[in-house]
Design a protein around this motif. Structure first.
Motif, short mmCIF file in Angstrom:
data_model
loop_
_atom_site.label_atom_id
_atom_site.label_comp_id
_atom_site.label_asym_id
_atom_site.label_seq_id
_atom_site.Cartn_x
_atom_site.Cartn_y
_atom_site.Cartn_z
N GLN A 222 26.15 34.21 7.07
CA GLN A 222 27.04 35.12 7.79
C GLN A 222 26.96 34.91 9.31
O GLN A 222 27.98 34.87 9.99
CB GLN A 222 26.64 36.56 7.44
CG GLN A 222 27.68 37.59 7.77
CD GLN A 222 28.76 37.67 6.70
OE1 GLN A 222 28.78 36.89 5.76
NE2 GLN A 222 29.67 38.60 6.87
N ALA A 223 25.76 34.74 9.81
CA ALA A 223 25.60 34.60 11.26
C ALA A 223 26.24 33.31 11.75
O ALA A 223 26.94 33.28 12.76
CB ALA A 223 24.12 34.65 11.63
N THR B 190 29.98 33.56 11.71
CA THR B 190 30.47 34.37 12.83
C THR B 190 30.48 33.55 14.11
O THR B 190 31.45 33.60 14.89
CB THR B 190 29.59 35.62 12.99
OG1 THR B 190 29.59 36.33 11.76
CG2 THR B 190 30.12 36.52 14.09
N THR B 191 29.42 32.80 14.33
CA THR B 191 29.35 31.97 15.53
C THR B 191 30.41 30.88 15.50
O THR B 191 31.05 30.58 16.51
CB THR B 191 27.95 31.34 15.66
OG1 THR B 191 26.97 32.36 15.49
CG2 THR B 191 27.76 30.69 17.00
N ALA C 247 33.27 31.01 13.97
CA ALA C 247 34.56 31.67 14.21
C ALA C 247 34.78 31.86 15.71
O ALA C 247 35.87 31.60 16.22
CB ALA C 247 34.62 33.01 13.48
N ASN D 208 38.61 38.70 15.60
CA ASN D 208 38.78 37.26 15.40
C ASN D 208 39.20 37.06 13.96
O ASN D 208 38.43 37.35 13.05
CB ASN D 208 37.45 36.55 15.70
CG ASN D 208 37.58 35.04 15.60
OD1 ASN D 208 38.53 34.52 15.01
ND2 ASN D 208 36.62 34.34 16.19
N ALA E 179 36.70 35.35 11.71
CA ALA E 179 35.36 35.91 11.47
C ALA E 179 35.21 36.30 10.00
O ALA E 179 36.16 36.77 9.38
CB ALA E 179 35.14 37.11 12.36
N HIS F 38 28.34 42.61 8.39
CA HIS F 38 27.41 41.82 9.18
C HIS F 38 26.88 42.57 10.39
O HIS F 38 26.11 42.06 11.14
CB HIS F 38 28.05 40.51 9.61
CG HIS F 38 29.34 40.70 10.34
ND1 HIS F 38 30.49 41.08 9.69
CD2 HIS F 38 29.67 40.57 11.64
CE1 HIS F 38 31.47 41.19 10.57
NE2 HIS F 38 31.00 40.89 11.75
N ARG F 39 27.35 43.81 10.56
CA ARG F 39 26.83 44.59 11.68
C ARG F 39 25.83 45.60 11.14
O ARG F 39 26.06 46.21 10.12
CB ARG F 39 27.96 45.33 12.39
CG ARG F 39 28.86 44.38 13.12
CD ARG F 39 30.14 45.07 13.48
NE ARG F 39 31.01 44.15 14.19
CZ ARG F 39 32.33 44.21 14.14
NH1 ARG F 39 32.92 45.14 13.42
NH2 ARG F 39 33.04 43.36 14.82
#
Ligand SMILES: [Zn+2]
Length: 393
Positions: free
Chosen positions: A107-108, A111-112, A114, A163, A166, A171-172
């Protein structure tokens, strides 16, 4: 426009500068810098992001080559497909040759990636390449109310526009709320009027600890119809002052000034009757009569520096100690803010604007530019605060 097909792989090139700094770019097999990637990565010069983006981008550029996609032909659906491949647990029936031996992104990393791709293609669009894709990436998406609410409390949306690339999903981290009845249990533990003020002001005001410790007496307009003319109800002006002796600093930097001895501007925040009560209790019992406090609201009560402005770190320690004594574990000031905002959201039927303005949050991201600000005398705003303060009307 088709670039001459280059056989062999693009690669990340580390560059060591004379002064010992390092930077990263992407080069063709023969060593010339990939112009678009190089231009984009230079924007991240001197940051740890540059290296990460170089490695994420080189993977993407290799994929484009295999797909025979040029920058001006890439569509949003291509990028979505690409993100899908990166995150896939299992390669397709024929696999993805350029992915062999690589694990799916978590996931991280997704996200990066994206963020990197969006940045890269927006940068391209700014240089006149594929404006259509740039617009599609910039449009963002309107997330569901539940997602907005969670994101708002996690306060990440303000700095991170939506985004479309994303990854979806939780993920938060959820914001840390106060334990049950924390306010009452802390108030039962603290022994000074000052500390009762701190607990009450954090709970009812949703103030950041730096804002609270940074307040000067002149910022407090606790009577109705104050001279500033900005708010009829009791309120404070949170003013950014970089030079406070206790180093407490308001995070928000709304402009403010002193007019005829009255503070005007800053972030205006409503004050509950309980806040007013604890303030007068503190001021009439413990506040120094000397000038030691330098006009600041919170001062040290004991020790060689008694009367001097009280630092946020000391306020944090006081809360942590009281929390442990009350059996609540370590209480952090920010948990009050999350609980306050969550309560305002509940009381206002999920009105993000009211929550933002009650809490003095920087932004509710997307809705911010569109709708502007809530009038502090809006009945719904007033009702939400009174509900949170336990004052039904
Ligand atoms: Zn005022």
């Amino acid at each position: 426009m088709v670039r001459a097909v280059v056989v062999g792989d693009l690669r990340v090139q580390e560059i060591r500068r004379g002064d010992g700094r390092r930077s990263w770019t992407i080069v063709w097999p023969e060593g010339t810098v990939h112009p678009e990637a190089g231009r984009f990565l230079r924007r991240h010069e001197g940051s740890g992001t540059q290296r990460t983006y170089a490695y994420l981008l080189v993977d993407h550029l290799r994929w484009l080559e295999r797909e025979c996609l040029t920058f001006d032909a890439v569509r949003l659906s291509d990028l979505e497909r690409y993100m899908g491949i990166l995150g896939a647990e299992v390669a397709g029936p024929f696999g993805e040759p350029w992915r062999i031996g690589k694990r799916p992104y978590g996931q991280a990393a997704l996200t990066t990636t994206a963020a990197c791709l969006k940045g890269f293609y927006l940068h391209q669009a700014a240089h006149g390449v594929n404006g259509e894709l740039g617009a599609a990436l910039d449009r963002g998406r309107l997330p569901s109310r539940a997602v907005r609410r969670r994101a708002f409390l996690g306060h990440v949306t303000a700095s991170m526009p939506a985004n479309p690339l994303a990854p979806a999903g939780p993920h938060r981290r959820h914001p840390k709320m106060l334990p049950d009845r924390a306010r009452e249990r802390l108030l039962a533990e603290v022994t000074s009027a000052r500390d009762r003020l701190v607990v009450t002001w954090l709970a009812d005001g949703g103030l950041r600890i730096g804002e609270l410790c940074g307040l000067h007496l002149v910022d407090l307009h606790l009577r109705e119809n104050a001279a500033c003319g900005q708010c009829r109800a009791p309120h404070v002006h949170v003013c950014h002052r970089p030079g406070n002796p206790n180093r407490a600093e308001a995070k928000t930097k709304h402009p403010w000034r002193v007019e005829d001895g009255t503070v005007v501007g800053g972030l205006v925040k409503r004050v509950s009757p309980a806040m007013v009560h604890t303030y007068f209790d503190y001021l009439t019992s413990e506040y120094p009569t000397s000038q030691a406090g330098q006009g600041m609201l919170l001062v040290q009560l004991h020790g060689p520096n008694a009367g001097q402005p009280w630092a946020p770190v000391a306020a944090r320690r006081m809360l942590a100690r009281a929390g442990r004594r009350a059996g609540l574990g370590v209480i952090r000031p920010h948990a009050f803010r999350h609980s306050f905002t969550s309560a305002v959201l509940d009381a206002s039927d999920g009105n993000l604007l009211i929550a933002r303005d009650a809490g003095g949050w920087a932004s509710t991201a997307m809705v911010d530019e569109i709708y502007g600000h809530v009038d502090v005398h809006d009945p719904a705003f007033d009702a939400a605060l009174r509900a949170v303060w336990g004052e039904g009307r």
